[in-house]
Design an enzyme around this catalytic site. Structure first.
Site, short mmCIF file in Angstrom:
data_model
loop_
_atom_site.label_atom_id
_atom_site.label_comp_id
_atom_site.label_asym_id
_atom_site.label_seq_id
_atom_site.Cartn_x
_atom_site.Cartn_y
_atom_site.Cartn_z
N GLU A 254 0.80 -1.22 0.00
CA GLU A 254 0.00 0.00 0.00
C GLU A 254 0.83 1.27 0.00
OE1 GLU A 254 -0.67 -2.46 2.22
OE2 GLU A 254 -2.82 -2.52 2.72
N ASP B 51 -2.19 -5.31 3.30
CA ASP B 51 -2.48 -5.78 4.66
C ASP B 51 -3.46 -6.95 4.69
OD1 ASP B 51 -0.86 -3.88 5.66
OD2 ASP B 51 -2.47 -2.50 6.27
N ASP C 224 -6.06 -7.30 6.55
CA ASP C 224 -7.45 -7.02 6.97
C ASP C 224 -8.38 -6.85 5.77
OD1 ASP C 224 -6.75 -4.58 5.99
OD2 ASP C 224 -6.52 -3.63 7.94
N GLU D 297 -9.80 -4.23 4.34
CA GLU D 297 -9.46 -3.23 3.34
C GLU D 297 -8.26 -3.69 2.49
OE1 GLU D 297 -11.31 -0.54 2.72
OE2 GLU D 297 -12.66 -0.93 4.41
N ARG E 288 -0.68 4.68 11.44
CA ARG E 288 -2.13 4.42 11.48
C ARG E 288 -2.34 2.96 11.85
NH1 ARG E 288 -2.17 8.63 7.27
NH2 ARG E 288 -1.46 7.18 5.70
N TYR F 219 4.69 2.46 11.27
CA TYR F 219 3.51 3.05 10.68
C TYR F 219 2.59 3.69 11.72
CZ TYR F 219 -0.02 3.63 7.16
OH TYR F 219 -0.91 4.18 6.30
N HIS G 227 -0.45 -4.79 11.70
CA HIS G 227 0.47 -3.71 12.02
C HIS G 227 1.02 -3.88 13.42
CE1 HIS G 227 -1.77 -1.13 8.90
NE2 HIS G 227 -0.64 -1.59 8.40
#
Length: 773
Positions: A9, A82, A84, A86, A284, A282, A327
């Site tokens: 990403e 990632d 997850d 999304e 977020r 990271y 993450h």
DNA sequence: CAGTGAGCGAGCTTCCGCTTGACTT
């Protein structure tokens, strides 16, 4: 020729990974999602089972073209977004848009950015998890349906260009309800009694009970005159303090707000810089997890700097469920770096992150609390003195978490040695009237905390959500002055009782979130007609269903259909049956004319109005704008009537009228057809002439300073002073100066060059310009 | 810096979550 193309990403992540993979691998970034629902006509075909129409936005076309080119060349494409919902969707969109051949495409995930973890991932590829993708599509489609069906209702029934959504509307609701709790709150008073006793060191004690009223307090203080004060008990209790877990996005925003006074968006911008410079992981994330490497590095740093007994390795578990451990927590990439170079804000935020991370791997602090009870011979009440001694500081050596409530600090000093039976001599006994505290207004960060607790929003959206509700005008971020409050103070000193009335300032606010009238009206409207979506557990409920989709237990279109049918019925019913909503409230009759005074939302904001327009008698009502800080819900008749004294003529200055009024940009003073805005502390209802003249002169000074230079060669070319420093103006177009230019030294030719090279900065946005949030 | 929904009227506004720049008068 590319042998292996890995797509992640974020470009910063791509850079790191590329180092681990060697030259057979090219790593590129998708910069987040590459496509989204079309904005026209919902982007969803409801008739065809909610079929989504996806579009690649203009900004993303370049990224996609570049990826497509590389993908076509590559032997194998590794989708490494990632793990997850999304992330899985990003992988799927990539495989669709880039038309990736299944045989040469592999989906991989890793939980840690280390060489081992990545190589391990490469050895264990899988296919795309379509259930997870469908859960994301359901989430996306539901949000679109809610947002794009609710917002237009507001345009029709309240005001154009408003918005509503699953997240923002609940955020506003929290603020409105808190504000109502504050309106309703009735403060009651009581008396808090403190005693100061003589000793080697002064002993400060507090009466164990609060006294209800003045009479009781006076009686008590009187009784102390002839009392003997004896220590009846001394108890020592060991206790410990444990460090807070490492930072997530939300806790970082909260601590940066409390300790550094950063807004949530400031925190995120600075953290982004630190991340891009390779200083932190990271920013977020909702994970408190630290990698093994980080835990080892922390051990090394702590043992070297503080000694082994300060080290206590800990693993933290993320509360929010699900496989979201993709993450890590936010931590320094290199824990032996105490400090970094950069702006002062960057350094301070980094230091905060460093301390929090290190502290999370340190020992508990052990503390001994001493509680001394002091009997009063003439009363059943007792004084209690509390002392705290830190026996071992542990993690407190580097870090202590702040808390939101700023209640008065209680004296927890070191106590001198004492023994039971000892008689103490009072030096002073003070009883102060205190008041019960109303609920606190939200700060940006405490709102984020609340949203996170409710499971509403994601780390990537906390800051944008706050911007949205501020930009829509639902919420104002403001400072407010406190008001004076009288309180009674009673002191017993040297056998004499004195009673005094004192004054304190209370209720001042700094950078707090206040709902506006429009926010209140929109909220009440939505709560009335869409209770379900506005409920605090709506997100939690639909999240459960998204999880079921992800586990393949239900079909996504079915879930959406079950939500949409009753929802859409409500939408149609609301459009049919609800009234235009302007938050109207009657304040009673105007004592002068006997006509009704109402307050409501007008075309340009909240207004007060006397009388009504009558087409037959051609009677027109009087109007006046509400002042900043006044709300339709709480304004009184007296306050509203005062507004009608504007515009107000204060008298003459230089033989011309000085008039105070309220306009589009707030309260102003007008003089010789020039306008100057009033400052925050100026009250338009009471500002004296002298102050108004001061403002007029300030305005003149600013205007004189506005023009730095006009060029003789062409008087349409000017160097001006603006909000962001000097800029060039030429026939109404503005131009930025290159960084580091000394404006006063620019020549005519220099300026022509700048104009030639640059595009004007004040041109209207492109017709298809992106929406700013 | 007015005005405080009718009363000519096109076409626009808007969601949440992933990600960075471009840009701000």
């Amino acid at each position: 020729m590319i042998r292996n193309l890995v797509i992640v990403e974020s470009p910063a992540k791509a850079k790191t990974i590329e180092k681990f993979l060697g030259k057979d691998f090219t790593v590129k970034s998708s910069f987040g999602h590459i496509r989204d629902l079309a904005k026209k006509n919902l982007g969803i075909d409801i008739e065809k089972g909610f079929k989504p129409e996806y579009i690649i936005s203009d900004e993303k076309k370049k990224v996609v073209d570049d990826l497509r080119k590389s993908a076509n060349e590559a032997e194998t494409v590794w989708l490494a977004s990632d793990e997850d919902r999304e992330g899985e969707a990003i992988a799927w969109h990539l495989s669709e848009v880039l038309k990736l051949d299944k045989k040469k495409t592999k989906r991989i995930v890793f939980h840690e950015i280390t060489k081992d973890a990545i190589q391990n991932a490469i050895k264990n590829p899988r296919g795309i998890d379509y259930n997870l993708v469908n859960a994301q599509q359901a989430r996306r489609i539901l949000d679109r349906l809610v947002g794009f069906e609710l917002s237009p209702i507001l345009w029709k029934k309240v005001k154009p260009a408003l918005s509503a959504g699953r997240v923002q509307s609940v955020a506003v609701r929290l603020l409105v309800e808190r504000e109502r709790e504050i309106f309703k709150f009735n403060s009651t008073s009581f008396f808090k009694v403190n005693g100061v006793f003589d000793g080697k060191v002064e002993i400060k004690a507090e009466l164990s009970d609060k006294l209800k009223n003045l009479k009781e307090t006076l009686d008590f203080i009187e009784s102390c005159k002839d009392a003997t004060f004896t220590i009846s008990d001394i108890s020592k209790k060991p206790s410990k303090k444990t460090p807070a877990p490492p930072f997530t996005t939300s806790t970082l925003q909260q601590e940066a707000s409390r300790k550094l006074n950063f807004s949530v968006s400031q925190t995120m911008t600075i953290a982004q810089k630190l991340y891009e410079a390779g200083h932190i992981t990271y920013m977020r994330t909702d994970s408190v997890n630290l990698s093994d490497t980080a835990i080892d590095a922390a051990k090394k740093t702590i043992c070297e700097e503080f000694g082994e007994k300060y080290h206590n390795p800990r693993r933290y578990k993320t509360k929010s469920k699900g496989a979201q451990e993709a993450h890590e927590a936010i931590r320094p990439t290199y824990l032996d770096n105490h400090k970094i170079t950069g702006s002062s804000a960057e350094q301070r935020l980094y230091e905060l992150i460093w301390k929090r991370t290190i502290a999370s791997q340190m020992s508990d602090a052990s503390i001994e609390r001493t509680v001394v009870t002091i009997n009063i011979s003439t009363s059943n009440y007792k004084f209690v003195a509390t002392g705290e001694v830190i026996l071992f500081d542990g993690f407190l050596k580097v870090y202590f978490e702040s808390s939101d409530d700023d209640s008065e600090e209680t004296g927890k000093d070191l106590l001198p040695p004492m023994k039971a039976g000892q008689v103490l001599t009072p030096k002073e006994i003070i009883a102060n009237e205190r008041f019960t505290q109303r609920p606190a207004r939200y700060t940006e960060a405490s709102l984020v905390k609340k949203l996170e607790e409710l499971g509403i929003g994601r780390p990537s959206t906390y800051a944008p959500t706050i911007s949205t509700i501020l930009n829509r005008g639902y919420v104002l971020k403001e400072d407010r002055d406190g008001i004076e409050r009288k309180y009674v103070s009673i002191v017993l000193k040297k056998g004499k009782v004195t009673k005094e009335e004192k004054v304190e300032i209370t209720g001042s606010e700094k950078a707090k979130l206040f709902p506006s009238d429009i926010g209140i009206v929109v909220n009440d409207f939505l709560v009335e007609y869409f209770k379900n979506i506005l409920s605090y557990n709506f997100t939690a409920t639909v999240e459960k269903e998204f999880d079921d989709i992800a586990e393949g237990k239900i079909e996504w279109a079915k879930m959406i259909d079950q939500f949409y049918r009753p929802f859409h019925k409500d939408v149609e019913k609301t459009l049919r049956e609800s009234d235009y909503s302007k938050g109207e409230r009657s304040l009673g009759p105007d004592p002068k004319s006997g006509k009704e005074v109402i307050v409501r939302i007008g075309r340009f904001g909240p207004i007060a109005q006397i009388g009504e327009s009558n087409t037959e008698t051609k009677e027109k009502p009087q109007y006046a704008s509400l002042l900043k800080g006044q709300l339709i819900e709480t304004i009184t008749l007296e306050e509203a009537l005062k507004l009608f004294s504007l515009p107000r003529n204060l008298g003459l200055y230089e033989e011309k009228e000085v008039v105070i009024g309220i306009g589009r940009f707030g309260p102003y003073v007008r003089h010789a057809s020039k306008f100057v805005s009033l400052k925050k502390d100026d009250n338009p209802l009471s500002i004296p002439l002298e102050r108004a003249i001061e403002l007029i002169e300030e305005g003149r000074k600013k205007e004189r300073e506005k023009v730095i230079k006009v060029f003789a060669e062409d008087n349409t070319l000017q160097l001006l002073n603006g909000r962001w420093g000097a800029y060039l103006n030429h026939k109404g177009d503005n131009f930025k100066l290159p960084k580091g230019t000394d404006a006063s030294k620019l020549t005519y030719n220099d300026c022509l060059k700048i104009i030639g090279e640059q595009k004007p900065t004040n041109k209207k946005k492109k017709p298809q310009g992106k929406t700013k949030r």
